[in-house]
Design an enzyme around this catalytic site. Sequence first.
Site, PDB file in Angstrom:
ATOM      1  N   GLY B  32       0.872  -1.197  -0.108  1.00 21.54           N
ATOM      2  CA  GLY B  32       0.179   0.154  -0.014  1.00 21.54           C
ATOM      3  C   GLY B  32       0.865   1.300   0.060  1.00 21.54           C
ATOM      4  N   GLY B  37       2.021   7.230   3.938  1.00 24.53           N
ATOM      5  CA  GLY B  37       3.229   6.428   4.186  1.00 24.53           C
ATOM      6  C   GLY B  37       3.100   5.156   3.546  1.00 24.53           C
ATOM      7  CG  ASP B 163     -10.516   8.249   6.391  1.00 28.26           C
ATOM      8  OD1 ASP B 163     -11.783   8.310   5.502  1.00 28.26           O
ATOM      9  OD2 ASP B 163      -9.811   8.009   5.938  1.00 28.26           O
TER      10      ASP B 163
END
Lengths: 319, 519
Positions: B32, B37, B163
Amino acid sequence: MADFLTSTHRSKWIFVPQDLKEKYKAANHRAKQMLEKYGATRVDVDLDGSLAYPELQSDVKDNAEKHSRSKPLKIDEEQLLRAFYEFKIQDVCDAFKFPRKIQATALIYFKRFYLQWSVMEHHPKDIMLTCIYTACKAEENHVSAEELGKGIDQDHQVILNNEMVVLQSLGFDLIVYSPYRSIDGFIDDMEDFIYSNNGQLQHLKDLHETAKMVADKTMRTEAPLLFSPGQLALAALRRSNEEHQVVDFERYLNKILSRQHPARPVSELTIYLNAIDQLVNKLVTPTAADMKHIDRKLKYCRDPGSHEKSKKRKHRSKD
Amino acid sequence: MAGAPYGQLNLDESPSWGSRSVDCFEKLEQIGEGTYGQVYMARELKTGEIVALKKIRMDNEKEGFPITAIREIKILKKLQHENVIKLKEIVTSPGPEMDEHGKSGGHKYKGSIYMVFEYMDHDLTGLADRPGLRFTIPQIKCYMKQLLTGLHYCHVNQVLHRDIKGSNLLIDNEGNLKLADFGLARSYSSDHKGNLTNRVITLWYRPPELLLGATKYGPSVDMWSVGCIFAELLHGKPILTGKNEPEQLNKIFELCGSPDEINWPGVSRIPWYNKFKPSRQMKRRVREVFRHFDRNALELLEKMLTLDPSQRISAKDALDAEYFWTDPLPCDPKSLPKYESSHEFQTKKKRQQQRQNEEMAKRQKLQHPQQHARLPPVQQSGQAQAHSQHWAGHNNHPMGNTGQAPLTTGGPSHHQYGKPRGPPGGPNRYPPGGNPNPSVGGYYPDRAGGQGGVGFSSGPYPPQPRAASASGPRGASGGYGVGPPNYSQSVQYGGGSGTAARGPNVAGNRNQPYSWQQQ
């Protein structure tokens, strides 16, 4: 519920007195050895956050000469130094009008840090500032490093440079529990306990305020590394109650124990509270004058170079 | 004075704790990449255990260690639940490790910090986007139930996720769903006096109160996102796909009707209400747009997509909704099919190729967000029908996507859906207490024993599904189409590339330090 019972505070950071003694001794011993071998104890935190330890001096003779001058701090001197800076933490937090919670968090970070490091390795003044800075972040009361540095006339870069070593030494266990919330809770509870009328409510307020001040003191002892926040809170309330005589404390202890741990005798709890009381009684607050001697010693063993320089300076001023 | 590494001192006592080095792990591959990051799949050398390493980006930080990472660590250490991703430890790579750009300037920490997570094979969006793959109703119920259970646990512990979206819901091959990426999460309390930022939650999942500028809010913001995901799962594609904030609001109003003091008391006092209030009255059309959903699903969705946050259903109440207690019941996670993990078969080259493609797609999609051609779940059409055989009868219809294996193998398994609902729900459908070690679902054994994570004691949240459903009818798991070899990368620990590709992210706010007053 995630709370104190399931916290890292409880599982990793509550010790018995013997643990603390050993840890302080080990850190002191390590710094002493470093001083003997390398003539200095300061652990540099590089700009990139990595640590650099003193190097073996090439000039052995010079080295031997140096460390004959630099005497390591004794364990109790280290303790006094920490006590001084713990007092300072409260000072700085008061100056910034930070809530008590932050003060307590910073203090606990500071205490935990020095369970594994000697003050000879990392200067407590620097670590104090970083602990305050990190506590502000963790408690959602952010102050910029620059602002904090400015407020107390210190280079804010030092605060940032030490952040990683502090976070790592804390094992990133950033949630800490302070006695203040427990005190609030017990006071609420006592309201029902004494079926208060208005007059008594005022007494309860006094009891509350004094207890918080006692807790401020407690936070500067070793007690927060030895006892749960609830125990610290009860000890503070008991002490405060001796002054204000608002509740029958013995009866109150009985009541909460019967509710929470029916099997545990009050006498057991009382032993803990007495132990906390004793630590508070023994608390000394060193003054800057007390610190002078230790401070000088610290400077020399951290970095003998500064010794040389200050000697030279002295010479110059005499000329 | 600089130089000698600590090991060379060879002193007897070394600091007894602190963080381990990242060298304890062997990085296997990057899985990912986002603004936050990189995320790597890695193997712990000592135990062979597979984990996910999420790098905490330290550059661009004037204020040292990022506050978002502090929040995430604090929150993850506090939350111990089977539906919340487990932070195993934090490791560091000491010393100057050059970042990819070879930057070394400034007074910044150049070593790296990694959060070590249990490894999860997929995320919900990645799974849903697999060509040919369609979720069954019991499977959707199973995921929704786990999502709500995890979220309820967060809310009980006074944590807002902020989120919630498909790519932050990770799924392992045991069918367990876990909330991940707490980078925007924060603690709140109902007596919280300060303001919170309204620049949170990925646009498509952001509730109307945030879009209208509210800075005082609570768990209900997450419940709106859950509603969006719920509808998305049933509908087969995202339902509210605005390109920007005004458009997002408009889409919400078109679906849920325009807000006024009657359906949302106090709405006119929200900062940007006057700026954004629609010029014409709009009718609520949820029931009309989603008329193909079954009755109970629709009823629950209505309660989730309620404009007024104070009337929106809570996670706890949602778990009690009829939807989860009527046939077909949520299936047992363990009965769900095991999808191939994307990582093992991908060569480095393929990955790069794919990443490039995703980059391209991302750029295109950011300009023209497209709706996904995802398959809606298999479900009955038309009127709500509690009758199981009728429901099952529709199962064999591979909607749209020929060539892929149909969802069910047919046969007698259909009848399983006809099982009676189990004991009628008493006053409380959840057995009290009884929980649960928050152990991670069997896949990777719990290692972080020292964290005191031994079962949060009987809190008020429902710990476990009642037995009837846990052992409930299996979904028709035999018949899932195996995805074609080049299905999209499906694991993202938040902020992954696929995430960005799926629509405007949180208005870029991850790149900016927040203002400290409003969090």
